[in-house]
Design a protein around this motif. Structure first.
Motif, PDB file in Angstrom:
ATOM      1  N   GLU B 292       0.830  -1.202   0.000  1.00  0.00           N
ATOM      2  CA  GLU B 292       0.000   0.000   0.000  1.00  0.00           C
ATOM      3  C   GLU B 292       0.873   1.264   0.000  1.00  0.00           C
ATOM      4  OE1 GLU B 292      -3.550   1.728   2.826  1.00  0.00           O
ATOM      5  OE2 GLU B 292      -2.936  -0.351   3.067  1.00  0.00           O
ATOM      6  N   GLU B 293       1.942   1.217   0.801  1.00  0.00           N
ATOM      7  CA  GLU B 293       2.848   2.376   0.861  1.00  0.00           C
ATOM      8  C   GLU B 293       3.578   2.574  -0.472  1.00  0.00           C
ATOM      9  OE1 GLU B 293       3.668   2.063   5.675  1.00  0.00           O
ATOM     10  OE2 GLU B 293       4.987   1.038   4.276  1.00  0.00           O
ATOM     11  N   LYS B 294       3.983   1.466  -1.091  1.00  0.00           N
ATOM     12  CA  LYS B 294       4.658   1.576  -2.396  1.00  0.00           C
ATOM     13  C   LYS B 294       3.747   2.260  -3.401  1.00  0.00           C
ATOM     14  CE  LYS B 294       7.350  -2.644  -1.849  1.00  0.00           C
ATOM     15  NZ  LYS B 294       7.418  -4.069  -2.242  1.00  0.00           N
ATOM     16  N   ALA B 295       2.468   1.908  -3.348  1.00  0.00           N
ATOM     17  CA  ALA B 295       1.511   2.519  -4.280  1.00  0.00           C
ATOM     18  C   ALA B 295       1.305   3.997  -3.939  1.00  0.00           C
ATOM     19  CB  ALA B 295       0.189   1.769  -4.222  1.00  0.00           C
ATOM     20  N   GLU B 296       1.243   4.287  -2.662  1.00  0.00           N
ATOM     21  CA  GLU B 296       0.992   5.672  -2.231  1.00  0.00           C
ATOM     22  C   GLU B 296       2.144   6.599  -2.642  1.00  0.00           C
ATOM     23  OE1 GLU B 296      -1.648   7.167  -0.624  1.00  0.00           O
ATOM     24  OE2 GLU B 296      -0.525   9.048  -0.725  1.00  0.00           O
ATOM     25  N   TYR B 297       3.376   6.174  -2.346  1.00  0.00           N
ATOM     26  CA  TYR B 297       4.525   7.053  -2.623  1.00  0.00           C
ATOM     27  C   TYR B 297       5.067   6.849  -4.041  1.00  0.00           C
ATOM     28  CZ  TYR B 297       4.314   7.378   2.452  1.00  0.00           C
ATOM     29  OH  TYR B 297       3.880   7.560   3.732  1.00  0.00           O
ATOM     30  N   GLY B 298       4.693   5.760  -4.656  1.00  0.00           N
ATOM     31  CA  GLY B 298       5.195   5.478  -5.994  1.00  0.00           C
ATOM     32  C   GLY B 298       6.671   5.147  -6.012  1.00  0.00           C
ATOM     33  N   LEU B 299       7.180   4.551  -4.955  1.00  0.00           N
ATOM     34  CA  LEU B 299       8.608   4.216  -4.910  1.00  0.00           C
ATOM     35  C   LEU B 299       8.849   3.092  -3.903  1.00  0.00           C
ATOM     36  CD1 LEU B 299       9.436   5.707  -2.029  1.00  0.00           C
ATOM     37  CD2 LEU B 299       9.414   7.721  -3.473  1.00  0.00           C
ATOM     38  N   GLU B 300      10.099   2.602  -3.905  1.00  0.00           N
ATOM     39  CA  GLU B 300      10.452   1.517  -2.985  1.00  0.00           C
ATOM     40  C   GLU B 300      11.699   1.883  -2.199  1.00  0.00           C
ATOM     41  OE1 GLU B 300      10.450  -2.460  -4.301  1.00  0.00           O
ATOM     42  OE2 GLU B 300       9.212  -2.022  -6.060  1.00  0.00           O
ATOM     43  N   PHE B 301      11.832   1.250  -1.031  1.00  0.00           N
ATOM     44  CA  PHE B 301      13.073   1.378  -0.259  1.00  0.00           C
ATOM     45  C   PHE B 301      13.856   0.091  -0.513  1.00  0.00           C
ATOM     46  CE2 PHE B 301      15.279   1.815   4.060  1.00  0.00           C
ATOM     47  CZ  PHE B 301      16.122   2.814   3.610  1.00  0.00           C
ATOM     48  N   ASP B 302      14.357  -0.031  -1.750  1.00  0.00           N
ATOM     49  CA  ASP B 302      15.015  -1.274  -2.147  1.00  0.00           C
ATOM     50  C   ASP B 302      16.528  -1.176  -1.911  1.00  0.00           C
ATOM     51  OD1 ASP B 302      15.777   0.499  -4.089  1.00  0.00           O
ATOM     52  OD2 ASP B 302      14.637  -0.450  -5.703  1.00  0.00           O
ATOM     53  N   MET B 303      17.246  -2.238  -2.322  1.00  0.00           N
ATOM     54  CA  MET B 303      18.690  -2.300  -2.059  1.00  0.00           C
ATOM     55  C   MET B 303      19.414  -1.069  -2.615  1.00  0.00           C
ATOM     56  SD  MET B 303      21.084  -4.097  -0.636  1.00  0.00           S
ATOM     57  CE  MET B 303      20.557  -5.796  -0.463  1.00  0.00           C
ATOM     58  N   GLU B 304      19.055  -0.677  -3.812  1.00  0.00           N
ATOM     59  CA  GLU B 304      19.729   0.461  -4.454  1.00  0.00           C
ATOM     60  C   GLU B 304      19.526   1.742  -3.622  1.00  0.00           C
ATOM     61  OE1 GLU B 304      18.300   1.081  -8.443  1.00  0.00           O
ATOM     62  OE2 GLU B 304      19.375   2.980  -8.595  1.00  0.00           O
ATOM     63  N   THR B 305      18.305   1.941  -3.161  1.00  0.00           N
ATOM     64  CA  THR B 305      18.010   3.137  -2.372  1.00  0.00           C
ATOM     65  C   THR B 305      18.684   3.056  -1.003  1.00  0.00           C
ATOM     66  OG1 THR B 305      15.897   3.297  -3.511  1.00  0.00           O
ATOM     67  CG2 THR B 305      16.128   4.588  -1.503  1.00  0.00           C
ATOM     68  N   LYS B 306      18.675   1.866  -0.416  1.00  0.00           N
ATOM     69  CA  LYS B 306      19.328   1.709   0.891  1.00  0.00           C
ATOM     70  C   LYS B 306      20.812   2.050   0.794  1.00  0.00           C
ATOM     71  CE  LYS B 306      15.951  -1.529   2.658  1.00  0.00           C
ATOM     72  NZ  LYS B 306      15.534  -2.907   2.919  1.00  0.00           N
ATOM     73  N   LYS B 307      21.457   1.589  -0.281  1.00  0.00           N
ATOM     74  CA  LYS B 307      22.885   1.882  -0.448  1.00  0.00           C
ATOM     75  C   LYS B 307      23.129   3.382  -0.586  1.00  0.00           C
ATOM     76  CE  LYS B 307      24.517  -2.519  -2.263  1.00  0.00           C
ATOM     77  NZ  LYS B 307      24.969  -3.296  -3.438  1.00  0.00           N
ATOM     78  N   LYS B 308      22.237   4.049  -1.277  1.00  0.00           N
ATOM     79  CA  LYS B 308      22.384   5.498  -1.422  1.00  0.00           C
ATOM     80  C   LYS B 308      22.245   6.203  -0.079  1.00  0.00           C
ATOM     81  CE  LYS B 308      20.759   6.200  -6.156  1.00  0.00           C
ATOM     82  NZ  LYS B 308      19.795   6.937  -6.975  1.00  0.00           N
ATOM     83  N   VAL B 309      21.162   5.876   0.623  1.00  0.00           N
ATOM     84  CA  VAL B 309      20.862   6.572   1.877  1.00  0.00           C
ATOM     85  C   VAL B 309      21.929   6.275   2.935  1.00  0.00           C
ATOM     86  CG1 VAL B 309      19.210   6.650   3.803  1.00  0.00           C
ATOM     87  CG2 VAL B 309      18.385   6.702   1.424  1.00  0.00           C
ATOM     88  N   LEU B 310      22.380   5.025   2.984  1.00  0.00           N
ATOM     89  CA  LEU B 310      23.295   4.637   4.064  1.00  0.00           C
ATOM     90  C   LEU B 310      24.747   4.997   3.777  1.00  0.00           C
ATOM     91  CD1 LEU B 310      21.745   1.168   5.014  1.00  0.00           C
ATOM     92  CD2 LEU B 310      21.577   3.313   6.281  1.00  0.00           C
ATOM     93  N   GLY B 311      25.089   5.312   2.539  1.00  0.00           N
ATOM     94  CA  GLY B 311      26.497   5.622   2.296  1.00  0.00           C
ATOM     95  C   GLY B 311      26.779   6.440   1.048  1.00  0.00           C
ATOM     96  N   GLU B 312      26.185   6.046  -0.083  1.00  0.00           N
ATOM     97  CA  GLU B 312      26.605   6.658  -1.349  1.00  0.00           C
ATOM     98  C   GLU B 312      26.308   8.150  -1.436  1.00  0.00           C
ATOM     99  OE1 GLU B 312      25.963   2.483  -3.821  1.00  0.00           O
ATOM    100  OE2 GLU B 312      24.721   4.223  -4.334  1.00  0.00           O
ATOM    101  N   ASN B 313      25.195   8.576  -0.866  1.00  0.00           N
ATOM    102  CA  ASN B 313      24.873  10.007  -0.949  1.00  0.00           C
ATOM    103  C   ASN B 313      25.885  10.846  -0.176  1.00  0.00           C
ATOM    104  OD1 ASN B 313      22.641   9.384  -2.474  1.00  0.00           O
ATOM    105  ND2 ASN B 313      21.185   9.506  -0.777  1.00  0.00           N
TER     106      ASN B 313
END
Lengths: 244, 349
Positions: B292-313
């Protein structure tokens, strides 16, 4: 007839933590509520931290005083804020009916403008629930944008929406809660007024509705998120009150 | 490194402190209130079995810091955010010189940011130059609600502040971390207003503005600014520990941040020593949106995003080449001490 503690508690359901837009009764802030046979009310409350904004503490104490005083059968009302950096100033000021500025010689900012800002945020956050409820009932964006206050008829706990001769009926609560704040910020006062508005309180076209809905969701997330911070702090400091 | 679903995630903790709030260092009642307020946040969100005593919390040794962050903590690189508060603490609460000593010793592991306060005028500008010279800083932490004399705070968009921001730009100090978060007794709440970030960010497009604590309880105002200013970022410190005890609230906050700012703009921070990174990271990395949240925000907290948030950014903001850094960490002193070198095997030399 003397007032009961239940009646006072019901009246306090309308007193909210202004930053979170939730009733102080649901937030478990009330430590003591005594009502004597003569109708004297003594309310003692605590907040999640000793350093919660004194302005917010003041608003809750004054609103609780006013809510209790308005009941039939209530004689004297005494409000007490406990375990707070400014417990003394708030308690004394509210019981002696002083102004915030008089009670606090170091106050920066005043209550009315803070209340207005938070009312605007609460209006926006409540708009989310109202829009969601209407959306669930099949009202589309074009209809949402055009709805006016006069299209709503509340009876008991149901509201009927007049969509140009088509009628939709749903639970009144999300809409009543929304209207309460929309009135408080002078956005929706007459039957001709549009029901919903943008973040900046401007009229919506149908194309504006999705963005207004997301801005409303964001306002609700902010209040709810801060509510989570406060609830964790409250549960840690006042475990005997907070049951989460 | 953090292991998650069979993959390694390189972690940059963007919000660390090495503070001293011992009674000997406190010179104003605000200092005692400040550390007790931090301690309330500590106990409010930390699992009971991981809570420190107030005495343990007042200050901690370098050894404990290194072990909690790089040993049990799974952090690869950390960034210090100094907090001076010299009106409250004789030697300051958490100064660049305290942090800088550790950062000098463990150069591949720790970055120290500097700080400025525009109310210090010419002397403050000179000190900023000193910080750049001595510690080669790439960022500053600014505390707009800090007390100084009769002043209870300052604004990032003031004329004086712009002089300091221009100095940052001239010195190549690109990252400005502004504390904009929950009220901290006894600091003035209104000084945490996020509106001043807007004008500063649009006036200094060459700088990056990281709003620490994502502006809570003004997340809505912050996100609104973030949609309009491409150089505005959000630091997750304070929001992150909610992932453990209020996971739904955390997902809602994260969903809004990713929706309004995008996945390149969110930086992880534990806020150590308020919270230890190991359990905070565990809770964050295991966060998954519902359908439901994926549909609401139109996005996912997937591996790629986790890597960005936790280090790459953060790596992008601080010019860290993650593969090169892994190679450097493989044989460093801390990898030897905590027996973590093997996880960096396979990194490009």
């Amino acid at each position: 007839m003397p007032v009961t503690a239940d009646a006072v508690r019901d009246a306090l359901d309308d007193v909210t933590d202004p930053e979170l837009d939730q009733p102080i009764t649901d937030l478990d802030y009330i430590e003591t509520l005594d009502v004597s046979d003569d109708g004297d009310v003594h309310l003692a409350f605590v907040l999640p931290t000793a350093w919660c904004s004194p302005t917010f503490a003041w608003m809750m104490a004054a609103d609780a005083r006013d809510a209790a005083s308005a009941l039939d059968g209530v004689a004297d009302v005494r409000i007490e804020l406990r375990d707070h950096m400014h417990a003394e100033e708030v308690t004394r000021g509210v019981n002696e009916d002083l102004s915030f500025e008089t009670a606090f010689d170091t106050a920066d900012g005043e209550v009315a403008s803070t209340r207005a800002t938070l009312d605007r945020k609460a209006r926006l956050a409540r708009q989310y629930d109202a829009m969601e409820a209407l959306d669930d009932a099949g009202v589309d964006d074009r209809q949402l944008a055009r709805l006016r206050r006069g299209d709503l008829t509340v009876e008991e706990d149901r509201v009927t929406i007049d969509l140009d001769g088509l009628y939709v009926e749903l639970d009144a609560r999300p809409l009543e809660r929304y209207l309460e704040k929309a009135r408080a910020v002078d956005l929706v006062t007459d039957d001709d007024d549009r029901l919903f508005a943008s973040r900046d309180e401007e009229t919506l076209s149908p194309a504006d509705v999705p963005r207004a809905r997301r801005a409303s969701r964001l306002a609700k997330t902010n209040m709810g998120g801060q509510g989570g911070v406060c609830a964790s702090l409250h549960a840690s400091r006042n475990p005997e009150l907070a049951d989460d | 490194m953090l292991q998650h679903q069979g993959e390694d995630i390189f972690v940059i903790d963007g919000h660390l402190h090495a503070w001293d709030a011992t009674k000997e260092n406190i010179i104003h009642e605000g200092g005692e209130q400040f550390i007790k307020c931090f301690y309330d946040y500590h106990t409010g969100f930390t699992p009971e079995e991981r809570q420190w005593t107030l005495e343990e919390f007042r200050t901690y040794s370098d050894e404990k810091f290194l072990s909690d962050v790089f040993g049990t903590g799974d952090v690869d690189v950390g960034i210090f955010q100094p907090t001076y508060l010299k009106e409250f603490y004789e030697d300051g609460f958490n100064t660049i010189d305290d942090c800088g000593a550790l950062a000098d010793e463990y150069g591949d592991r720790l970055i120290t940011n500097g700080r400025f306060d525009p109310r210090e005028g010419e002397a403050g500008l000179e000190d900023l130059e000193r910080q750049a010279r001595e510690y080669d800083i790439q960022g500053v932490k600014v505390y707009t609600a800090e007390w100084r004399g009769d002043s209870k705070g300052w604004r990032l968009d003031s004329e004086d502040s712009f002089e300091f921001l221009q100095k940052c730009a001239d010195l190549g100090i690109e990252n400005v971390h502004a504390h904009k978060g929950p009220t901290i007794r006894p600091l003035n709440r209104d000084a945490f207003d996020v509106a001043d970030v807007d004008d500063a960010a649009s006036s200094f497009p060459e700088l990056n503005f990281v709003v620490e604590h994502v502006g809570l309880p003004r997340l809505d105002d912050f996100c609104w600014i973030g949609t309009q200013e491409p150089n505005v970022y959000g630091g997750l410190a304070v929001a992150a520990p909610m992932a453990r005890d209020r996971p739904q609230k955390f997902r809602e906050i994260l969903g809004e941040l990713l929706y309004w700012l995008g996945d390149d703009k969110i930086l992880f921070g534990s806020d150590y020593g308020i919270w230890e990174p190991d359990w905070v990271l565990d809770a964050v990395v295991n966060t998954e949106f519902t359908e439901e949240e994926k549909a609401e925000y139109g996005l996912e907290f997937d591996m790629e995003t986790k890597k960005k948030v936790l280090g790459e950014n953060a790596a992008d903001l601080y010019d860290i080449d993650i593969e090169e850094r892994k190679a450097a960490l493989r044989d460093d002193d801390l990898s030897a001490e905590f027996d973590t070198g093997a996880q960096y095997e396979g990194a490009a030399d």
